[in-house]
Design an enzyme around this catalytic site. Structure first.
Site, PDB file in Angstrom:
ATOM      1  N   THR A  47       1.990 -11.153   0.157  1.00  0.00           N
ATOM      2  CA  THR A  47       3.487 -10.645  -0.548  1.00  0.00           C
ATOM      3  C   THR A  47       4.230  -9.645   0.728  1.00  0.00           C
ATOM      4  O   THR A  47       5.922  -9.610   0.991  1.00  0.00           O
ATOM      5  CB  THR A  47       4.240 -11.029  -1.760  1.00  0.00           C
ATOM      6  OG1 THR A  47       3.185  -9.907  -2.037  1.00  0.00           O
ATOM      7  CG2 THR A  47       3.863 -12.450  -2.087  1.00  0.00           C
ATOM      8  N   GLU A  48       3.028  -8.701   1.036  1.00  0.00           N
ATOM      9  CA  GLU A  48       3.320  -7.103   1.947  1.00  0.00           C
ATOM     10  C   GLU A  48       2.489  -6.818   2.514  1.00  0.00           C
ATOM     11  O   GLU A  48       1.475  -6.947   1.766  1.00  0.00           O
ATOM     12  CB  GLU A  48       4.292  -6.523   0.851  1.00  0.00           C
ATOM     13  CG  GLU A  48       5.688  -6.571   0.111  1.00  0.00           C
ATOM     14  CD  GLU A  48       6.265  -5.407  -0.458  1.00  0.00           C
ATOM     15  OE1 GLU A  48       5.591  -4.213  -0.470  1.00  0.00           O
ATOM     16  OE2 GLU A  48       7.134  -5.655  -1.036  1.00  0.00           O
ATOM     17  N   ASN A  49       2.106  -7.330   3.233  1.00  0.00           N
ATOM     18  CA  ASN A  49       1.377  -6.104   4.770  1.00  0.00           C
ATOM     19  C   ASN A  49       1.804  -5.754   5.818  1.00  0.00           C
ATOM     20  O   ASN A  49       2.601  -6.385   6.718  1.00  0.00           O
ATOM     21  CB  ASN A  49       0.421  -7.375   4.649  1.00  0.00           C
ATOM     22  CG  ASN A  49      -1.282  -6.521   5.120  1.00  0.00           C
ATOM     23  OD1 ASN A  49      -1.707  -6.846   6.719  1.00  0.00           O
ATOM     24  ND2 ASN A  49      -1.627  -5.275   4.623  1.00  0.00           N
ATOM     25  N   HIS A  62      -0.746  -5.875   0.258  1.00  0.00           N
ATOM     26  CA  HIS A  62      -1.461  -4.350   0.458  1.00  0.00           C
ATOM     27  C   HIS A  62      -1.854  -3.557   1.103  1.00  0.00           C
ATOM     28  O   HIS A  62      -1.096  -3.832   2.751  1.00  0.00           O
ATOM     29  CB  HIS A  62      -3.180  -4.980   0.321  1.00  0.00           C
ATOM     30  CG  HIS A  62      -4.088  -3.949   0.669  1.00  0.00           C
ATOM     31  ND1 HIS A  62      -4.651  -3.056  -0.231  1.00  0.00           N
ATOM     32  CD2 HIS A  62      -4.509  -4.156   1.719  1.00  0.00           C
ATOM     33  CE1 HIS A  62      -5.626  -2.944   0.013  1.00  0.00           C
ATOM     34  NE2 HIS A  62      -5.279  -2.821   1.574  1.00  0.00           N
TER      35      HIS A  62
END
EC number: 3.2.1.21
Length: 569
Positions: free
Chosen positions: A412-414, A345
């Site tokens: 897992t992604e920010n 996100h």
């Protein structure tokens, strides 16, 4: 270390709650509360991420085959400034140094991807296994574990073997389901005794839409109205097959977990009292994250996708919907194939209804009948698509909780990028972004959302796909103009390290002191960076037009260097 106490697949809860999940999320309740000081649950896992093509370099070294991104990036006009990931961060050669940096930051985990063509140059296990490629990942995994850093491994982060694209048409072809399963099985066989967290696909939305609908990403196909849906259909089935393969053959002895990483912006209704805006916002989320999550949790595409695409297809005179159909057997097969949900996100959009007549053509974007808007007051650090809207993160996490039965989530992604060519390491906007977004995640955990870990994106500045090296997401600055690709810590390194060490935000006074100390550290690092590759940066000013702020940054660095040299003489 990552907590593995919850081993039951997330579909168990989903079965119980999916019937009423749609009614649980309150679109009219958007709590924008003040900063919350507190800590994360014991055992919460902290780390950062990367991907093979974006960081490894060594694109034609040690028997590696060509990927679709190798081919795509070598075509003129596809990438900003015609850059490529040929060498990128040289992570293939520098992984030991990078793990030392990770250990210094006290990472609990590191997320990376395995390059399919690096270990299977032709894409096919039956033809040739590149043992040098296998050894690279063996060495990487072993050193991570020696330093008590848990590897989280992504099997597919967009770098499909080029042979499979040319021979079969890539993800347009159902045969990819078996080819991907063979590749995954090899990875389980070679690395599964040490890797316990597997992610099948990273952001399949981008693979499908940008790879097969808009053509912005490799393989660069523009199959509007059908390409994205067909690719996604095969990706979902490929994920399910890999989950079942692991479940039947490997789970008993390796005790690992299989998940998928879905990236999703949050969609907020323009008017939370307007039912049409609420429906448009939910449609935005369902066409984005729900496209993949709903089949894996509930066994079929979101009803709103089936309704809208089916109706538009009929208006266009087609005999069947452009959205593929799962057979009853396939619905049963894909349902429940999620041990944890990886969630990427970055930002938020306001959403309202906008009707696209059938005559405008068939496309994924027209199928949604909505418009995306942004608030001009939202901070915009540089990337045209990424605005800092922390409260959207909490909203998204709570939506996942209610929609899919509160699955186990790993962020897992920010992270946040900047578009700048100067060498300022004092990235105060990134410090603020991490502080605010991580705090909203903490609030979501207080709300009861089952978040187990957080992965900052990204560990290093890297090759940012079609934007080349013009966008930087890294905690560490990488000087791509220097052949040694040196790494320099930004202020966000120090700040994030303190969040990790404190497992959250202990109190206001301490958190405010972190930023001051981070800025002090980055100021001294700025001096080192200015003194080292200064000539290269001065050349850059004459070669290309740079923003005024960047030019000032370079000139100030030069002046500072002159004072240093004068002081030594």
């Amino acid at each position: 270390m990552l907590q593995r106490s919850v081993l039951r697949p997330c579909y168990v809860l989903a079965l119980v709650l999916c019937a009423s999940a749609n009614d649980d999320f309150d679109w009219t309740k958007n709590e924008k509360t003040s900063f919350y000081y507190g800590t994360f649950p014991t055992g919460f896992s902290w780390g950062a991420g990367s991907s093979a093509y974006q960081t490894e370099g060594a694109w034609n070294i040690d028997g590696k085959g060509m990927s679709i991104w190798d081919v795509f990036a070598h075509k003129k006009g596809k990438i900003f400034s015609n850059e490529s990931g040929d060498s990128s961060c040289e992570g293939y050669f520098k992984f030991k140094d990078d793990i030392t940096l990770m250990k210094d930051m006290k990472f609990n985990h590191y997320r990376f991807s395995i390059s399919w063509p690096r270990i299977l140059p032709s894409g096919l296990k039956s033809e040739h296994i590149n043992e040098k490629g296998v050894k690279y990942y063996d060495d990487l995994i072993n050193m991570l574990l020696e330093n008590k850093i848990t590897p989280i491994v992504t099997l597919y982060h967009w770098d499909l073997p080029q042979v499979l694209q040319e021979k079969y048409g890539g993800w347009q072809n159902a045969s990819m389901v078996n080819h991907f399963n063979d590749f995954a099985s090899l990875c389980f066989e070679r690395f599964g005794n040490r890797v316990k967290y597997w992610i099948t696909f990273n952001n399949p939305w981008s693979i499908a839409v940008e790879g097969y609908e808009t053509g912005e990403h490799a393989p660069g196909l523009k199959l509007k109205g059908t390409g994205a849906y067909k690719a996604a259909h095969n990706i979902i089935k490929a994920h399910a097959k890999v989950w079942h393969t692991y479940d039947m053959k490997w789970r008993g002895k390796q005790k690992g977990l299989i998940g998928i990483s879905l990236t999703a912006d949050w969609g907020e209704p323009v008017d939370i009292t307007n039912q049409r805006d609420i429906e448009a916002a939910e449609r935005y989320i369902q066409f984005y994250m729900g496209w993949f999550a709903t089949p894996l949790f509930n066994g079929d595409y979101p009803q709103v996708m089936k309704d809208y695409i089916g109706r538009k297809s009929g208006q266009q005179g087609l005999g069947a919907s452009r959205l593929p159909v799962f057979s009853p057997q396939e619905k049963s097969y894909v349902k429940g194939t999620c041990d944890f949900l990886g969630l990427g996100h970055f930002t938020t959009r306001y959403v309202t209804t906008k009707n696209y007549p059938a005559g405008v053509g068939d496309s994924y974007f027209a199928d949604r009948d909505l418009a995306e808007l942004v608030d001009p007051q939202w901070p915009d650090p540089g990337s045209e698509w990424l605005y800092s809207v922390p409260w959207g993160f909490r909203r998204l996490l709570n939506f996942v909780k209610t929609q899919y039965g509160n699955p186990m989530i790993y962020v897992t992604e920010n992270g946040v990028s900047e578009k700048t060519l100067c060498t300022d390491l004092c990235d105060d906007w990134r410090v603020k972004y991490f502080k605010d977004y991580i705090n909203e995640m903490l609030k979501a955990i207080k709300d009861g959302v089952n978040v187990k870990g957080y992965t900052a994106w990204s560990f290093l500045d890297n090759f940012e796909w079609d934007e080349g090296f013009s966008e930087r997401f890294g905690l560490y600055y990488v000087d791509f103009r220097n052949k040694n690709k040196p790494r320099y810590p930004k202020a966000s390194v120090q700040f994030y390290r303190r969040i990790i060490s404190s497992n959250g935000f202990p109190n206001q006074r301490e958190v405010e002191s972190w930023k001051r100390k981070a800025v002090e550290t980055c100021s001294s690092s700025n001096q080192l960076l200015a003194a080292d590759p200064l000539i290269g940066h001065m050349e850059m000013v004459t070669e290309i037009v740079v923003p005024t702020v960047c030019t000032l940054c370079i000139l100030l660095s030069a002046v500072f260097l002159m004072f240093l040299l004068r002081g030594r003489l």
